[in-house]
Enzyme design. Sequence first.
Site, PDB file in Angstrom:
ATOM      1  N   CYS A  18      25.099   7.339 -40.709  1.00  0.00           N
ATOM      2  CA  CYS A  18      25.618   7.008 -39.379  1.00  0.00           C
ATOM      3  C   CYS A  18      26.973   7.661 -39.156  1.00  0.00           C
ATOM      4  O   CYS A  18      27.615   8.143 -40.083  1.00  0.00           O
ATOM      5  CB  CYS A  18      25.722   5.493 -39.193  1.00  0.00           C
ATOM      6  SG  CYS A  18      26.950   4.728 -40.263  1.00  0.00           S
ATOM      7  N   CYS A  21      29.954   6.381 -41.122  1.00  0.00           N
ATOM      8  CA  CYS A  21      30.011   6.911 -42.490  1.00  0.00           C
ATOM      9  C   CYS A  21      30.615   8.314 -42.472  1.00  0.00           C
ATOM     10  O   CYS A  21      31.410   8.671 -43.347  1.00  0.00           O
ATOM     11  CB  CYS A  21      28.618   6.951 -43.103  1.00  0.00           C
ATOM     12  SG  CYS A  21      27.720   5.387 -43.031  1.00  0.00           S
ATOM     13  N   ASP A 398      29.792  29.527  -7.297  1.00  0.00           N
ATOM     14  CA  ASP A 398      29.513  30.907  -6.902  1.00  0.00           C
ATOM     15  C   ASP A 398      28.380  30.824  -5.875  1.00  0.00           C
ATOM     16  O   ASP A 398      27.693  29.816  -5.795  1.00  0.00           O
ATOM     17  CB  ASP A 398      29.092  31.702  -8.140  1.00  0.00           C
ATOM     18  CG  ASP A 398      28.619  33.102  -7.797  1.00  0.00           C
ATOM     19  OD1 ASP A 398      29.320  33.779  -7.033  1.00  0.00           O
ATOM     20  OD2 ASP A 398      27.538  33.488  -8.280  1.00  0.00           O
ATOM     21  N   ASP A 594      26.443  32.054 -12.157  1.00  0.00           N
ATOM     22  CA  ASP A 594      25.276  32.560 -12.887  1.00  0.00           C
ATOM     23  C   ASP A 594      25.444  33.994 -13.360  1.00  0.00           C
ATOM     24  O   ASP A 594      24.626  34.490 -14.103  1.00  0.00           O
ATOM     25  CB  ASP A 594      24.018  32.483 -12.009  1.00  0.00           C
ATOM     26  CG  ASP A 594      23.941  33.641 -11.021  1.00  0.00           C
ATOM     27  OD1 ASP A 594      24.999  33.999 -10.457  1.00  0.00           O
ATOM     28  OD2 ASP A 594      22.851  34.179 -10.821  1.00  0.00           O
ATOM     29  N   ASP A 598      31.084  36.164 -13.526  1.00  0.00           N
ATOM     30  CA  ASP A 598      31.692  34.828 -13.421  1.00  0.00           C
ATOM     31  C   ASP A 598      32.286  34.349 -14.739  1.00  0.00           C
ATOM     32  O   ASP A 598      32.927  33.300 -14.782  1.00  0.00           O
ATOM     33  CB  ASP A 598      30.644  33.807 -12.951  1.00  0.00           C
ATOM     34  CG  ASP A 598      30.157  34.089 -11.543  1.00  0.00           C
ATOM     35  OD1 ASP A 598      30.964  34.592 -10.742  1.00  0.00           O
ATOM     36  OD2 ASP A 598      28.983  33.814 -11.242  1.00  0.00           O
TER      37      ASP A 598
END
Length: 618
Positions: A18, A21, A398, A594, A598
């Site tokens: 976990c 831990c 954009d 995209d 950019d």
Amino acid sequence: MSVNPKECEIYILKDLDCSSCAAKIERAVHEKGIPEARINFLTKSISIPADQEKKVREIIDVVEPGVELVAAHEAADTKLELSEMKIQIAVLAIAISLFILGMAADFQVVWLEYAVFLSAYFLVGHGVLMKAGQNILRGFVFDENFLMTISTVGAILIRQLPEAVGVMLFFYIGEFFQDLAVNRSRRSIKELMDIRPDYANLQRGEETKVVSPEIVAVGDIIVVRPGEMIPLDGTVIKGSSFINTAALTGESVPRKGELDDEVLAGTVNMTGVLDIKVTKPFQESSVSKILDLVENAGSRKAPTEQFITKFSRYYTPVVVFLALMLAFVPPLVIPGAMFQDWIYRALILLVISCPCALVVSIPLGYFGGIGAASRNGILVKGANFLEALTNLKTVIFDKTGTLTEGIFEVSQVEGYNGFSQEEVLHFAALAEHHSNHPIAKSITNKYLQWGHENVPGDLIMDYQEISGHGVRAVVGDRIVLAGNSRLLDREGIEHQLYGGSGTVVYTAVDGIFAGYISISDEIKGDSLAAVEGLKKAGVEKIVMLTGDNKTTAEDVAQKLGIDQYHANLLPEDKVEKTEELMESLGGHLAFVGDGINDAPVIMRADVGVAMGGVGSDA
């Protein structure tokens, strides 16, 4: 603290249960003088200096004796194995059956009741008991295992057997679902990040050998054939080709790779054979760095996670002290109070105060979020970015390919200065012939639709792309320009400006304005819903930045309800405008884009979102 990646090696923490831990191990390693160590619970890995392996192994044996340090290349897949899962389900089913039997049966014999409940108790609780015992022997007393052990053993001693079994049972179920959730996140990210190159074609004299990218040195020559992934960063020394950069940038438009151009690992060679001189070893290549970024998303802790990790260190001793006070003080000061009653209440306090739920739930929530996002094609590079999104005040978009489809069609052709529509389209098609940009493709497609069999590419003597402006081509003995208004302004060519919406390609021949071609781009079907959804989620300002003209930008902004827009921007202008908005608007700001252009502004924003039609793997 910044650490050179060459100084550290990655190891797998086998049987790490976990996040609390993991935090305990990381804290202990730091306290023992290894501040460079970083644990990523999501990948169950630890990054440590190569010369500290033995020391770290000894620390882990003391702090979490069940956890084993394994070299990354020797470790098996960290996902929960099917056989292991079946065993856990079988144990759970037997324990639940025994628990239900114990609750339903009316035991006349005390030892039989204990036999049924204790069988269920040890089935699901033996791991907790063993860890508590091992930790006590090593001087680590105050943890969740200790709390659960003393509370459940106390419940057994006062014959509250259902409570003891219930605590262990619910903890086991919680651990089981935690394993499922974290491993599902791991698998999702692993599947989505399948961009690591498998091989490289290493050139040795006249021969080419297929080798692992890890053994290729800087200065070596590799050959990349059409359809192959470029395995290492380098410079093109021979050949010319279009390169698909979608895996790294989200940009669906391939870019040209020619002599002396830099190319990046993880991109795909599409058309021609390239000879590439390697400039960086595989460990420092773009794809390797990006994979590390995403795989280590869990190590970029959000402020909430950091607080919970520190909080748990002090929380456990305080709870134990309060439980002791609750068990022994009231019977001594309250007349008629029974030790048995107050000890039972103290045990209840220990059970409900177990920090595991608190310490596990916060990081697990982030891991689950990262995993769920990855299953939907979204890679989050750190929990800190998830938290930043909750405080988002401004989102900048954009336009082309982000809010619009990026699929263009010629809507109008106009000729000037004696040039016909046919001639304008003819010269523009020739100028754009070598470009793979969607706008160029739309012009070529229109030219073919007007009855031409193909574009006579043999007429093109020279071709040059002018970034942010357009193209210049020598067609036969004529110089043709095709691009935006800035291109003609730069060349000092007088021209009429187009007043409508849409993208415009202005064409000039031998320094004379020949006409323009108007190209339309459709708004994506879900763009309006996205803008409205962001506003409902509390985003105060939606802004659009575009290199397109003002008329087109205004048209898109009005249709989508965008608060503010800025048009006619070059890539560097977008960075400058974003910085201005960050200063003036306040709060966290995200940029969504995209294109490869950019990339600078995506990096500059508080939260950068790279998207693309093909999918932005990294």
